[in-house]
Design a protein around this motif. Structure first.
Motif, mmCIF file in Angstrom:
data_model
loop_
_atom_site.group_PDB
_atom_site.id
_atom_site.type_symbol
_atom_site.label_atom_id
_atom_site.label_comp_id
_atom_site.label_asym_id
_atom_site.label_seq_id
_atom_site.Cartn_x
_atom_site.Cartn_y
_atom_site.Cartn_z
ATOM 1 N N ARG A 44 40.670 29.027 48.016
ATOM 2 C CA ARG A 44 40.455 29.249 46.619
ATOM 3 C C ARG A 44 40.537 30.933 46.327
ATOM 4 O O ARG A 44 40.775 31.068 45.275
ATOM 5 N N ASP A 45 39.783 31.490 47.234
ATOM 6 C CA ASP A 45 39.707 33.141 46.916
ATOM 7 C C ASP A 45 40.602 33.581 47.755
ATOM 8 O O ASP A 45 40.433 35.057 47.844
ATOM 9 N N VAL A 46 41.809 33.087 48.071
ATOM 10 C CA VAL A 46 42.993 33.940 48.934
ATOM 11 C C VAL A 46 44.311 33.696 47.984
ATOM 12 O O VAL A 46 44.556 32.561 47.568
ATOM 13 N N PHE A 101 45.228 38.184 51.093
ATOM 14 C CA PHE A 101 44.547 38.990 50.343
ATOM 15 C C PHE A 101 43.328 38.023 49.777
ATOM 16 O O PHE A 101 43.369 37.162 49.051
ATOM 17 N N ARG A 102 41.976 38.397 50.187
ATOM 18 C CA ARG A 102 40.918 37.756 49.654
ATOM 19 C C ARG A 102 40.356 38.352 48.661
ATOM 20 O O ARG A 102 39.951 39.738 48.551
ATOM 21 N N SER A 103 39.946 37.656 47.710
ATOM 22 C CA SER A 103 39.488 38.234 46.169
ATOM 23 C C SER A 103 37.864 38.059 46.298
ATOM 24 O O SER A 103 37.234 37.510 47.209
ATOM 25 N N ASP A 104 37.020 38.838 45.658
ATOM 26 C CA ASP A 104 35.729 38.842 45.588
ATOM 27 C C ASP A 104 35.181 37.622 44.816
ATOM 28 O O ASP A 104 34.057 37.284 45.131
ATOM 29 N N GLU A 105 36.057 36.957 44.291
ATOM 30 C CA GLU A 105 35.582 35.518 43.722
ATOM 31 C C GLU A 105 36.679 34.811 43.668
ATOM 32 O O GLU A 105 37.902 34.921 43.697
ATOM 33 N N ALA A 106 36.610 33.325 43.359
ATOM 34 C CA ALA A 106 37.603 32.331 43.385
ATOM 35 C C ALA A 106 38.428 32.559 42.084
ATOM 36 O O ALA A 106 37.748 32.855 41.203
ATOM 37 N N CYS A 107 39.481 31.762 42.285
ATOM 38 C CA CYS A 107 40.419 31.939 40.928
ATOM 39 C C CYS A 107 39.672 30.914 39.933
ATOM 40 O O CYS A 107 39.291 29.933 40.423
ATOM 41 N N GLU A 108 40.116 30.945 38.773
ATOM 42 C CA GLU A 108 39.639 29.976 37.720
ATOM 43 C C GLU A 108 40.296 28.603 38.024
ATOM 44 O O GLU A 108 39.842 27.583 37.695
#
Length: 129
Positions: A44-46, A101-108
């Protein structure tokens, strides 16, 4: 293939020929759909992006850039454009690479949340509009 016009709003499956073989000659000025060997489960955060490899690009074989959204799952259906004087015929070649690409937070809202039309695809999946 079969001199058909490809229209995503009126898609005719006869535009494609399905082949399962050790090698195949792809007609020039056409394109090929292929399925990845790997099955993906994107967290979910990638976010991932599929891009072509430079060796094949130098031959004019262009792989369509494709994102895999957070929580997308399945085998990848990739598209490659074949130039006029090229006849690739090798199976299980590394035509593309996946960038993660990993995000600092999960997508909404993820691809799974939206019940995406290509979720959990198994084989080569033709266009869906």
């Amino acid at each position: 293939m079969n001199s058909a016009i490809i229209d995503p709003k009126a898609f005719d499956e006869r535009s494609f020929v399905s082949v399962q073989a050790a090698s195949v000659i792809i007609p020039p000025n056409s394109f090929a759909l292929a399925r990845s060997v790997e099955y993906f489960r994107i967290p979910r955060d990638v976010l991932t992006i599929c891009v072509g490899k430079s060796t094949y690009a130098r031959c004019g074989i262009i792989v369509n850039v494709t994102p895999f959204e957070p929580e997308w799952e399945g085998f990848v259906t990739s598209r490659s454009r074949i130039p006029p004087r090229c006849r690739p015929r090798y199976m299980q070649r590394r035509l593309c690479q996946i960038l993660f690409f990993r995000s600092d937070e999960a997508c909404e809202v993820s691809y799974a949340d939206r019940k995406g039309k290509y979720q959990k695809q198994q084989g080569i999946v033709l266009p869906k509009l």
